[in-house]
Design a protein around this motif. Structure first.
Motif, short mmCIF file in Angstrom:
data_model
loop_
_atom_site.label_atom_id
_atom_site.label_comp_id
_atom_site.label_asym_id
_atom_site.label_seq_id
_atom_site.Cartn_x
_atom_site.Cartn_y
_atom_site.Cartn_z
N ASP A 37 0.86 -1.18 0.00
CA ASP A 37 0.00 0.00 0.00
C ASP A 37 0.91 1.24 0.00
OD1 ASP A 37 -1.66 2.17 0.65
OD2 ASP A 37 -3.03 0.89 1.80
N ALA A 38 1.12 1.80 -1.19
CA ALA A 38 2.05 2.92 -1.33
C ALA A 38 1.54 4.15 -0.58
CB ALA A 38 2.26 3.24 -2.80
N GLU A 39 0.23 4.36 -0.59
CA GLU A 39 -0.31 5.56 0.04
C GLU A 39 -0.07 5.55 1.54
OE1 GLU A 39 -4.61 7.84 0.54
OE2 GLU A 39 -4.27 6.47 -1.16
N ARG A 40 -0.27 4.39 2.17
CA ARG A 40 -0.07 4.29 3.62
C ARG A 40 1.38 3.98 3.97
NH1 ARG A 40 -2.78 0.21 6.55
NH2 ARG A 40 -2.92 -1.10 4.68
N GLY A 41 2.17 3.58 2.97
CA GLY A 41 3.55 3.23 3.23
C GLY A 41 3.69 1.89 3.93
#
Length: 460
Positions: free
Chosen positions: A175-179
């Motif tokens: 999940d790139a947005e949440r890292g």
């Protein structure tokens, strides 16, 4: 509707019969194995075979020139399947690993990598080894005893299964947005501390697409049969005839059931060495040439290092317990066998003569003349030939399936590439017509496990 058979090719680039490499046009230089492997892979995949199988042998020596030439120099099986991963897209790739000498973590990592790279086409054949020379090649004084080897093999299987299960199916989040890349709870240690195998894990390769990579095992000892019946997806048997194959398959299925496993989860695979041609007579002539090219103890061969002692007429007579010698032991190899001398070979000789009539079209007083060369070669270098045209080969496959002798076959080729091409181009279409072999375009699922129709192993 009955499912197709499981049909794979046991790849031996120098051919599966010791004199095959001497055939005109046969592949005979291991330095050029890359070319023949590409060709075999294309032929097998286009024909709709389920897998390519690579055996192994961890030593070499001059004796192998006459006994099993294909073992003299061969590509490491894991290297072979990784090489073919990039030139195939559907066919399964099964590599042999010797659990006596291999490292379980390295093995799990290599096969998981293959499974990821091929999108689920990896398989592994586990062996414990029968070659004593392998011990010295791995820094050991002696080859381990049978019980010790199988103790290690059982723990080795447990290690592989746990390592392949290191990653949960949903552990990789990315999940790139949440890292958030992974769920740490989905990454498990192995923590196996057995008497023979110790490994902590987890595995540093993504979860194999198949989850658990299909396991293959072969052997005849009680421990080997137990390992195959309780842990393997494919059990390879060596049965010389239909009755023995039926009995062996029943034994393996009974062992599986006694262990609480569904017998249908185990697929029993028999070897077959088809000699294929457009007609039965043409196929028999190929067998005649193969027998004629087996080196026998004549001329310079008798002085060769490690030359087999059983390749003489005298050795044949001794094997069939011929008593008084009226000159039979001094017969020339190319001398026709008379009815009187054939009778002196007893029941064993009669069975061999009948078999040669069937597979090579030679006989005493009928067909092409039977010679002592035929008898000595066939006795010294036995092979479970199935000889004939497409219909004859298909009849054999169909009979063994219908009689409950096997769930599939490992196809060997006496020499490459011509005999493998004969199987894929002449026999395979008839097998497909009878529903014994799926077509290359038929939807068989995307993984080797799908093609083998075996359920995923669940570690209780």
């Amino acid at each position: 509707m009955t499912d197709p058979l499981i049909i794979g090719a046991m790849v031996r680039t120098l051919g599966a019969y010791p004199s095959g490499w001497r055939q005109p046009g046969a592949h005979r230089d291991p330095a050029n194995d890359a070319d023949i492997l590409r060709h075999i892979a294309k032929e097998g995949e286009d024909a709709g075979l389920d897998y390519l199988f690579f055996g192994d042998w961890l030593a070499t020596g001059p004796d192998l020139e006459f006994r099993d030439p294909y073992l003299l120099a061969r590509i490491d099986p894991v290297s072979a399947v990784l090489f073919l991963a990039g030139v195939t897209s559907r066919i399964g790739l099964i590599a042999t690993v010797n659990t006596t000498y291999a490292d379980p973590y390295t093995t799990a990592r290599s096969l998981a990598s293959l499974d990821v790279l091929t999108r689920g086409r990896a398989g592994i054949n586990l062996v414990t080894g029968a070659e004593p020379r392998a011990a010295g090649n791995h820094g050991r004084e002696v080859h381990a005893a049978n019980e010790t080897r199988y103790d290690r093999a059982e723990e080795f299987v447990t290690a592989l299964r746990r390592l392949w299960d290191s990653w949960s199916e949903d552990a990789w989040i990315a999940d790139a947005e949440r890292g958030v890349l992974i769920d740490p709870a989905g990454l498990r240690r192995t923590d196996l501390r057995g008497a023979q195998v110790q490994v902590t894990g987890p595995l540093n390769v993504a979860r194999p697409p198949q989850g658990q990579i299909p396991i293959v095992h072969a052997g005849t000892s009680p421990r080997s049969r137990t390992l195959a019946a309780t842990e393997a997806d494919l059990a390879l048997i060596a049965a010389p005839n239909l009755a023995d194959a039926i009995a062996t398959r029943a034994i393996l299925r009974d062992i599986a059931a006694d262990a609480g496993r569904s017998p249908d989860a185990l697929k029993v695979i028999a070897p077959v060495l088809p000699v294929v041609a457009d007609t039965d007579d043409d196929a028999r002539r190929i067998v005649q040439r193969l027998l004629a090219l087996v080196p026998l103890a004549e001329g310079h061969q008798s002085a060769r290092t490690a030359f087999p002692t059983n390749r003489t007429v005298a050795a044949l007579a001794d094997a069939f317990e011929v008593a008084a010698d009226d000159g039979l032991r001094a017969a020339a190899f190319d001398e026709p066998v008379t009815a009187a001398r054939a009778a002196r070979l007893g029941g064993g000789g009669a069975a061999l003569i009948e078999r040669l009539s069937r597979i090579a079209g030679v006989g005493v007083g009928s067909g092409d003349p039977l010679t002592w060369r035929h008898l000595v070669a066939a006795h010294a270098v036995p092979a479970a030939f199935v000889v004939g045209d497409a219909g004859t080969i298909a009849d054999h496959f169909e009979t063994w399936r219908d009689e409950g002798a096997a769930d599939g076959f490992n196809v060997l080729s006496a020499f490459q590439p011509a005999q493998f091409e004969a199987f894929t181009r002449i026999a395979a279409p008839e097998l497909r017509r009878r529903g014994l072999l799926r077509s290359a375009s038929e939807d068989a699922g995307t993984t080797l496990r799908d093609r083998l129709r075996v359920t995923s192993y669940v570690d209780a």
